[in-house]
Design an enzyme around this catalytic site. Sequence first.
Site, PDB file in Angstrom:
ATOM      1  N   SER A   1     -71.014   2.067  24.545  1.00  0.00           N
ATOM      2  CA  SER A   1     -71.416   3.219  23.730  1.00  0.00           C
ATOM      3  C   SER A   1     -71.900   2.716  22.374  1.00  0.00           C
ATOM      4  O   SER A   1     -71.114   2.221  21.556  1.00  0.00           O
ATOM      5  CB  SER A   1     -70.217   4.164  23.556  1.00  0.00           C
ATOM      6  OG  SER A   1     -70.410   5.001  22.444  1.00  0.00           O
ATOM      7  N   SER A   2     -73.197   2.840  22.141  1.00  0.00           N
ATOM      8  CA  SER A   2     -73.795   2.299  20.913  1.00  0.00           C
ATOM      9  C   SER A   2     -73.154   2.909  19.669  1.00  0.00           C
ATOM     10  O   SER A   2     -72.750   2.202  18.746  1.00  0.00           O
ATOM     11  CB  SER A   2     -75.301   2.576  20.923  1.00  0.00           C
ATOM     12  OG  SER A   2     -75.880   2.210  19.700  1.00  0.00           O
TER      13      SER A   2
ATOM     14  N   GLU B   1     -81.175   4.367  26.126  1.00  0.00           N
ATOM     15  CA  GLU B   1     -82.046   5.197  25.271  1.00  0.00           C
ATOM     16  C   GLU B   1     -83.316   4.428  24.897  1.00  0.00           C
ATOM     17  O   GLU B   1     -84.414   5.000  24.836  1.00  0.00           O
ATOM     18  CB  GLU B   1     -81.298   5.622  23.998  1.00  0.00           C
ATOM     19  CG  GLU B   1     -82.170   6.523  23.128  1.00  0.00           C
ATOM     20  CD  GLU B   1     -81.557   6.841  21.775  1.00  0.00           C
ATOM     21  OE1 GLU B   1     -80.320   6.900  21.660  1.00  0.00           O
ATOM     22  OE2 GLU B   1     -82.335   7.034  20.821  1.00  0.00           O
TER      23      GLU B   1
ATOM     24  N   HIS C   1     -71.664   7.757  27.913  1.00  0.00           N
ATOM     25  CA  HIS C   1     -70.917   6.508  28.096  1.00  0.00           C
ATOM     26  C   HIS C   1     -69.426   6.708  27.853  1.00  0.00           C
ATOM     27  O   HIS C   1     -68.894   6.348  26.812  1.00  0.00           O
ATOM     28  CB  HIS C   1     -71.481   5.432  27.160  1.00  0.00           C
ATOM     29  CG  HIS C   1     -72.797   4.909  27.614  1.00  0.00           C
ATOM     30  ND1 HIS C   1     -73.733   4.364  26.761  1.00  0.00           N
ATOM     31  CD2 HIS C   1     -73.351   4.834  28.847  1.00  0.00           C
ATOM     32  CE1 HIS C   1     -74.791   3.986  27.460  1.00  0.00           C
ATOM     33  NE2 HIS C   1     -74.584   4.265  28.721  1.00  0.00           N
TER      34      HIS C   1
ATOM     35  N   CYS D   1     -70.445  15.179  20.457  1.00  0.00           N
ATOM     36  CA  CYS D   1     -71.552  15.766  19.686  1.00  0.00           C
ATOM     37  C   CYS D   1     -72.194  16.850  20.556  1.00  0.00           C
ATOM     38  O   CYS D   1     -71.837  17.008  21.734  1.00  0.00           O
ATOM     39  CB  CYS D   1     -72.575  14.683  19.380  1.00  0.00           C
ATOM     40  SG  CYS D   1     -73.214  13.958  20.902  1.00  0.00           S
TER      41      CYS D   1
ATOM     42  N   HIS E   1     -79.138  10.023  27.593  1.00  0.00           N
ATOM     43  CA  HIS E   1     -79.849   8.960  26.866  1.00  0.00           C
ATOM     44  C   HIS E   1     -81.360   9.040  27.020  1.00  0.00           C
ATOM     45  O   HIS E   1     -82.084   8.388  26.270  1.00  0.00           O
ATOM     46  CB  HIS E   1     -79.379   7.586  27.372  1.00  0.00           C
ATOM     47  CG  HIS E   1     -77.896   7.474  27.467  1.00  0.00           C
ATOM     48  ND1 HIS E   1     -77.195   7.728  28.628  1.00  0.00           N
ATOM     49  CD2 HIS E   1     -76.973   7.185  26.525  1.00  0.00           C
ATOM     50  CE1 HIS E   1     -75.903   7.584  28.403  1.00  0.00           C
ATOM     51  NE2 HIS E   1     -75.734   7.270  27.141  1.00  0.00           N
TER      52      HIS E   1
HETATM   53 FE1  SF4 Z   1     -75.168  12.968  20.568  1.00  0.00          FE
HETATM   54 FE2  SF4 Z   1     -76.846  10.977  21.177  1.00  0.00          FE
HETATM   55 FE3  SF4 Z   1     -77.751  13.471  20.849  1.00  0.00          FE
HETATM   56 FE4  SF4 Z   1     -76.848  12.095  18.757  1.00  0.00          FE
HETATM   57  S1  SF4 Z   1     -78.663  11.639  19.999  1.00  0.00           S
HETATM   58  S2  SF4 Z   1     -76.456  14.267  19.218  1.00  0.00           S
HETATM   59  S3  SF4 Z   1     -75.186  10.918  19.691  1.00  0.00           S
HETATM   60  S4  SF4 Z   1     -76.361  12.750  22.462  1.00  0.00           S
END
Ligand code: SF4
Length: 324
Positions: A239-240, A142, A57, A28, A90
Amino acid sequence: MNAPFPSPDQNSTKPPLQLLIAAPRGFCAGVDRAIEIVERAIEKYGAPVYVRHEIVHNKYVVDSLKAKGAVFVEELDEVPDGVPVVFSAHGVPKSVPAEAQKRELLYVDATCPLVSKVHRQAERQIEKGRHIIFVGHADHPEVIGTMGQVEPGQMTLVETVEDVAALEFGPEEQLAYLTQTTLSVDDTADIIAALEQRFPEVRGPKAEDICYATSNRQAAVKQIAPSADLVLVIGAPNSSNSLRLVEVAERLGTNARLIQRASEIEAEWLEGVGTLGLTAGASAPEKLVREVVERLGEWRTVEETTIAAAEENMVFKLPRQLLD
Ligand code: SF4
């Protein structure tokens, strides 16, 4: 489909495997940014650059950055004086940058901007005199980071609908809720519905806290799982968002397995599998997806189809300190 099961060297008799690859999958924008932050910090300040907690993660990513000069530690007191340190995607409790400042450490914050957004929401709710109910998974970094944005006692964690039933707030209490960014969209909707039923005045965020990447990856698994005999999710056990992808497939009645690398796939898993779904959590690079496709090709004639649930074009800016 019950395909005969050849050994990898029987190439000529390999039975077909329909492979449905979910899109979006894998990295992402927050993960891309966090990795680039560590790489640029090493370029700018020279190795070693310390990183507090796994930057994302994923072991492959962490090992690649170690090879470039990153040193991963869990706490700031493991960072020597005078060495730059990066905080992971996180997010961190407020006490962490405060301690870094006290020690005059040079730090770069790689917290995903979508996590930082939740941190700011928490501050605003506290300013308005509300107690925060935070929907998340205990002990996830997080959650530790977000709960560390406020004073102890100002935020209560709930993980389930049962936790909501056990809350003991009186009618006079001003309440707000926030959520972790990488939760199950469906479970969270149930928890929020339970909160709103018990506390009709509870305030929620204007826009969803579950991030676009988490929602899109779950939506894509919902599209492939019903047609698949097995779904493989590439991701780490801590990794959630990857664990949620396994759950999404299983709830649709499809067997699903979390794997970190292609080498973990066992031949027996493919027995009776004619259609396989494949996806990757937000911290897993595309290279690992291709590695899995190649391994499947050792046993089967793979016919790949990409099933797209959404398009993504999100890009987050890098911290200014790394741009000069
Ligand atoms: Fe990626 Fe986590 Fe940010 Fe969502 S909150 S864009 S999964 S890093």
